[in-house]
Design a protein around this motif. Structure first.
Motif, PDB file in Angstrom:
ATOM      1  N   SER A   1       1.069  -1.184  -0.276  1.00  0.00           N
ATOM      2  CA  SER A   1       0.223   0.384  -0.024  1.00  0.00           C
ATOM      3  C   SER A   1       1.152   1.548  -0.370  1.00  0.00           C
ATOM      4  O   SER A   1       1.470   2.312   1.390  1.00  0.00           O
ATOM      5  CB  SER A   1      -0.895  -0.085   1.333  1.00  0.00           C
ATOM      6  OG  SER A   1      -1.445  -1.008   1.267  1.00  0.00           O
ATOM      7  N   LEU A   2       1.349   0.963  -0.664  1.00  0.00           N
ATOM      8  CA  LEU A   2       2.944   2.126  -1.375  1.00  0.00           C
ATOM      9  C   LEU A   2       2.411   3.943  -1.465  1.00  0.00           C
ATOM     10  O   LEU A   2       0.881   3.964  -1.937  1.00  0.00           O
ATOM     11  CB  LEU A   2       3.545   2.123  -1.513  1.00  0.00           C
ATOM     12  CG  LEU A   2       5.127   1.159  -1.497  1.00  0.00           C
ATOM     13  CD1 LEU A   2       5.688   0.426  -1.993  1.00  0.00           C
ATOM     14  CD2 LEU A   2       5.767   1.778  -0.489  1.00  0.00           C
ATOM     15  N   LYS A   3       2.616   4.650  -0.506  1.00  0.00           N
ATOM     16  CA  LYS A   3       2.389   6.227  -1.078  1.00  0.00           C
ATOM     17  C   LYS A   3       3.055   6.796  -1.780  1.00  0.00           C
ATOM     18  O   LYS A   3       4.378   6.530  -1.520  1.00  0.00           O
ATOM     19  CB  LYS A   3       1.743   6.898   0.152  1.00  0.00           C
ATOM     20  CG  LYS A   3       0.238   5.181   1.081  1.00  0.00           C
ATOM     21  CD  LYS A   3       0.403   6.670   2.542  1.00  0.00           C
ATOM     22  CE  LYS A   3      -1.047   5.920   3.194  1.00  0.00           C
ATOM     23  NZ  LYS A   3      -0.539   6.341   4.768  1.00  0.00           N
ATOM     24  N   PRO A   4       2.615   8.049  -2.261  1.00  0.00           N
ATOM     25  CA  PRO A   4       3.904   8.933  -2.949  1.00  0.00           C
ATOM     26  C   PRO A   4       5.273   9.469  -1.945  1.00  0.00           C
ATOM     27  O   PRO A   4       5.853   9.676  -2.043  1.00  0.00           O
ATOM     28  CB  PRO A   4       3.233   9.864  -3.430  1.00  0.00           C
ATOM     29  CG  PRO A   4       2.305   9.054  -3.543  1.00  0.00           C
ATOM     30  CD  PRO A   4       1.607   8.513  -2.983  1.00  0.00           C
ATOM     31  N   GLU A   5       4.412   9.380  -0.519  1.00  0.00           N
ATOM     32  CA  GLU A   5       5.017  10.424   0.553  1.00  0.00           C
ATOM     33  C   GLU A   5       6.176   9.313   1.139  1.00  0.00           C
ATOM     34  O   GLU A   5       7.285   9.290   1.535  1.00  0.00           O
ATOM     35  CB  GLU A   5       3.894  10.523   1.367  1.00  0.00           C
ATOM     36  CG  GLU A   5       3.182   9.622   1.916  1.00  0.00           C
ATOM     37  CD  GLU A   5       1.501   9.930   1.777  1.00  0.00           C
ATOM     38  OE1 GLU A   5       1.641  10.272   0.589  1.00  0.00           O
ATOM     39  OE2 GLU A   5       0.587   9.861   2.713  1.00  0.00           O
ATOM     40  N   ASP A   6       5.684   7.797   0.885  1.00  0.00           N
ATOM     41  CA  ASP A   6       7.370   6.826   0.558  1.00  0.00           C
ATOM     42  C   ASP A   6       8.415   6.893  -0.419  1.00  0.00           C
ATOM     43  O   ASP A   6       9.034   6.095  -0.058  1.00  0.00           O
ATOM     44  CB  ASP A   6       6.998   5.649   0.772  1.00  0.00           C
ATOM     45  CG  ASP A   6       5.657   5.348   1.818  1.00  0.00           C
ATOM     46  OD1 ASP A   6       4.521   4.467   1.534  1.00  0.00           O
ATOM     47  OD2 ASP A   6       5.287   5.811   3.085  1.00  0.00           O
ATOM     48  N   THR A   7       8.330   7.922  -0.511  1.00  0.00           N
ATOM     49  CA  THR A   7       9.382   8.072  -1.419  1.00  0.00           C
ATOM     50  C   THR A   7      10.253   8.862  -0.957  1.00  0.00           C
ATOM     51  O   THR A   7      10.556   9.838  -0.267  1.00  0.00           O
ATOM     52  CB  THR A   7       8.934   9.201  -2.857  1.00  0.00           C
ATOM     53  OG1 THR A   7       7.278   8.592  -3.850  1.00  0.00           O
ATOM     54  CG2 THR A   7      10.202   9.308  -3.773  1.00  0.00           C
ATOM     55  N   ALA A   8      11.997   7.816  -1.342  1.00  0.00           N
ATOM     56  CA  ALA A   8      13.068   8.427  -0.656  1.00  0.00           C
ATOM     57  C   ALA A   8      13.994   7.227  -0.559  1.00  0.00           C
ATOM     58  O   ALA A   8      13.884   6.040  -1.491  1.00  0.00           O
ATOM     59  CB  ALA A   8      12.638   8.490   1.418  1.00  0.00           C
ATOM     60  N   VAL A   9      14.978   7.604  -0.610  1.00  0.00           N
ATOM     61  CA  VAL A   9      16.233   6.216  -0.496  1.00  0.00           C
ATOM     62  C   VAL A   9      16.093   5.887   0.922  1.00  0.00           C
ATOM     63  O   VAL A   9      16.025   5.850   1.995  1.00  0.00           O
ATOM     64  CB  VAL A   9      18.148   7.114   0.162  1.00  0.00           C
ATOM     65  CG1 VAL A   9      18.680   6.083  -0.448  1.00  0.00           C
ATOM     66  CG2 VAL A   9      17.532   7.764  -1.919  1.00  0.00           C
ATOM     67  N   TYR A  10      16.180   4.552   0.480  1.00  0.00           N
ATOM     68  CA  TYR A  10      15.894   3.215   2.454  1.00  0.00           C
ATOM     69  C   TYR A  10      17.109   2.617   3.046  1.00  0.00           C
ATOM     70  O   TYR A  10      17.929   2.161   1.793  1.00  0.00           O
ATOM     71  CB  TYR A  10      14.358   2.438   2.290  1.00  0.00           C
ATOM     72  CG  TYR A  10      13.817   3.321   2.137  1.00  0.00           C
ATOM     73  CD1 TYR A  10      13.315   3.948   1.018  1.00  0.00           C
ATOM     74  CD2 TYR A  10      12.518   2.816   2.836  1.00  0.00           C
ATOM     75  CE1 TYR A  10      11.370   3.987   1.543  1.00  0.00           C
ATOM     76  CE2 TYR A  10      11.497   3.119   3.514  1.00  0.00           C
ATOM     77  CZ  TYR A  10      10.729   4.228   1.864  1.00  0.00           C
ATOM     78  OH  TYR A  10       9.813   4.681   2.265  1.00  0.00           O
TER      79      TYR A  10
END
Length: 121
Positions: free
Chosen positions: A85-94
């Motif tokens: 259930s990914l959201k645009p605000e999960d965008t990042a380098v992990y």
């Protein structure tokens, strides 16, 4: 020499899923926590999830609870992060990390280079 190498990032649409992998080598992690962090506004590294390597106790940030699952394969010395259930605000380098702490980045001694996750709306 401890080495943490992440993989599994990519581009996915909102609502989609990805599984991140962190291959660990160079020492035993039995007394360590391993975690996932990502940059956030005002923070160099925001806590996402962590797991006790030996006992498997898990911890999650409120923003990902119920959507992300952290796990480890002790035989393979590998850490995972299943992201649903990914959201645009999960965008990042992990970034994968290993250390004594749980939610605080400064308690982690070892860090991987990171893998990019991009969630489109």
């Amino acid at each position: 020499q401890v080495q943490l190498v992440e993989s599994g990032g990519g581009l996915v649409q909102a609502g989609g899923a990805l599984r991140l992998t962190c291959a660990a080598s160079g020492r035993t992690f039995s007394s360590y926590f391993m975690g996932w962090f990502r940059p956030a506004p005002g923070k160099e590294r925001e806590f996402v999830a962590a797991i006790s390597w030996s006992g498997g106790t898990t911890y999650y940030a409120d923003s990902v609870k119920g959507r992300f699952t952290i796990s480890r394969d002790k035989a393979k010395n590998t850490l995972y992060l299943q992201m649903n259930s990914l959201k645009p605000e999960d965008t990042a380098v992990y970034h994968c990390a290993a250390g004594r702490g749980v939610t605080q980045a400064y308690n982690y001694n070892y860090w991987g280079q990171g893998t990019q996750v991009t969630v489109s709306s």
